[in-house]
Design a protein around this motif. Structure first.
Motif, mmCIF file in Angstrom:
data_model
loop_
_atom_site.group_PDB
_atom_site.id
_atom_site.type_symbol
_atom_site.label_atom_id
_atom_site.label_comp_id
_atom_site.label_asym_id
_atom_site.label_seq_id
_atom_site.Cartn_x
_atom_site.Cartn_y
_atom_site.Cartn_z
ATOM 1 N N SER A 26 11.511 88.780 56.004
ATOM 2 C CA SER A 26 10.758 87.818 55.211
ATOM 3 C C SER A 26 9.675 88.522 54.382
ATOM 4 O O SER A 26 8.831 89.239 54.924
ATOM 5 N N THR A 28 6.433 87.959 52.168
ATOM 6 C CA THR A 28 5.396 86.968 51.888
ATOM 7 C C THR A 28 4.426 87.545 50.867
ATOM 8 O O THR A 28 4.277 88.764 50.746
ATOM 9 N N GLU A 30 0.493 87.234 49.300
ATOM 10 C CA GLU A 30 -0.878 86.735 49.386
ATOM 11 C C GLU A 30 -1.490 86.936 48.006
ATOM 12 O O GLU A 30 -1.700 88.067 47.576
ATOM 13 N N ARG A 63 3.933 91.442 51.774
ATOM 14 C CA ARG A 63 4.227 91.899 53.124
ATOM 15 C C ARG A 63 5.712 91.710 53.407
ATOM 16 O O ARG A 63 6.320 90.754 52.918
ATOM 17 N N ASN A 65 7.996 91.254 56.772
ATOM 18 C CA ASN A 65 7.916 90.995 58.218
ATOM 19 C C ASN A 65 6.483 91.162 58.737
ATOM 20 O O ASN A 65 6.246 91.695 59.810
ATOM 21 N N GLY A 66 5.535 90.732 57.926
ATOM 22 C CA GLY A 66 4.129 90.734 58.324
ATOM 23 C C GLY A 66 3.372 92.017 58.054
ATOM 24 O O GLY A 66 2.153 92.035 58.151
ATOM 25 N N LEU A 67 4.066 93.107 57.712
ATOM 26 C CA LEU A 67 3.399 94.392 57.471
ATOM 27 C C LEU A 67 3.132 94.598 55.986
ATOM 28 O O LEU A 67 4.018 94.353 55.153
#
Length: 171
Positions: A26, A28, A30, A63, A65-67
């Protein structure tokens, strides 16, 4: 020493980051800053807008996978960019939005890729050591009719991405 997985980013097709890396997880976004700014001279020249005229500026932390993966600094001519102000840039690639808003397909992009040292801002946002090597991709994307519509300066964490392409020899 622990080596994190590196994700492949192709350089042979014009796609947004989420389109490129969809099979790896995923992506994302910001949106850290967004709004009209006077175009710096090199940006105005590349986007073919009047010197000092407004462009839409967008700074996004991307990001996977959140990284933290990339810090994208984007400039778009204000006549097109204004429509992006009400769009969902957190969940939608700018390329898809540009095609939707203009009713025209993207055509091609000029790219330059180089290794640079992360400045203090980039390092902090990407959670990388200050001065760490990052891959900097400069991409000027044009509509199919040749009009430049998107100038991006993208700093990728070099420990999380690998760039590749397919080149054909012609004589």
């Amino acid at each position: 020493m622990v080596v994190a997985e590196k994700y492949p980013h192709g350089l042979d097709r014009l796609m947004g980051l989420a389109e490129t890396l969809h099979e790896h997880g995923s992506v994302t976004n910001e949106v850290r800053t967004m709004g009209p700014v006077p175009a710096p001279a090199p940006v105005a020249e590349r986007l073919r807008v009047p010197p000092g005229g407004d462009v839409l500026y967008i700074e996004r932390l991307r990001r996977l996978n959140g990284l933290p993966l990339s810090l994208d600094l984007t400039y778009i001519p204000v006549d097109i960019g204004t429509a992006l102000l009400g769009c969902d840039l957190e969940n939608t690639d700018v390329f898809r939005l540009l095609e939707s808003l203009t009713g025209r397909r993207l055509g091609h992009a000029d790219i330059t890729l180089e290794a640079v040292n992360a400045d203090a801002h980039s390092a902090a946002v990407l959670q990388a050591p200050r001065g760490a090597a990052v891959l900097m991709l400069e991409r000027l994307t044009h509509l199919a009719d040749g009009r430049p519509v998107d100038l991006e300066f993208i700093r990728f964490r070099g420990d999380r991405i690998t760039m590749s392409g397919l080149l054909h020899r012609s004589l």
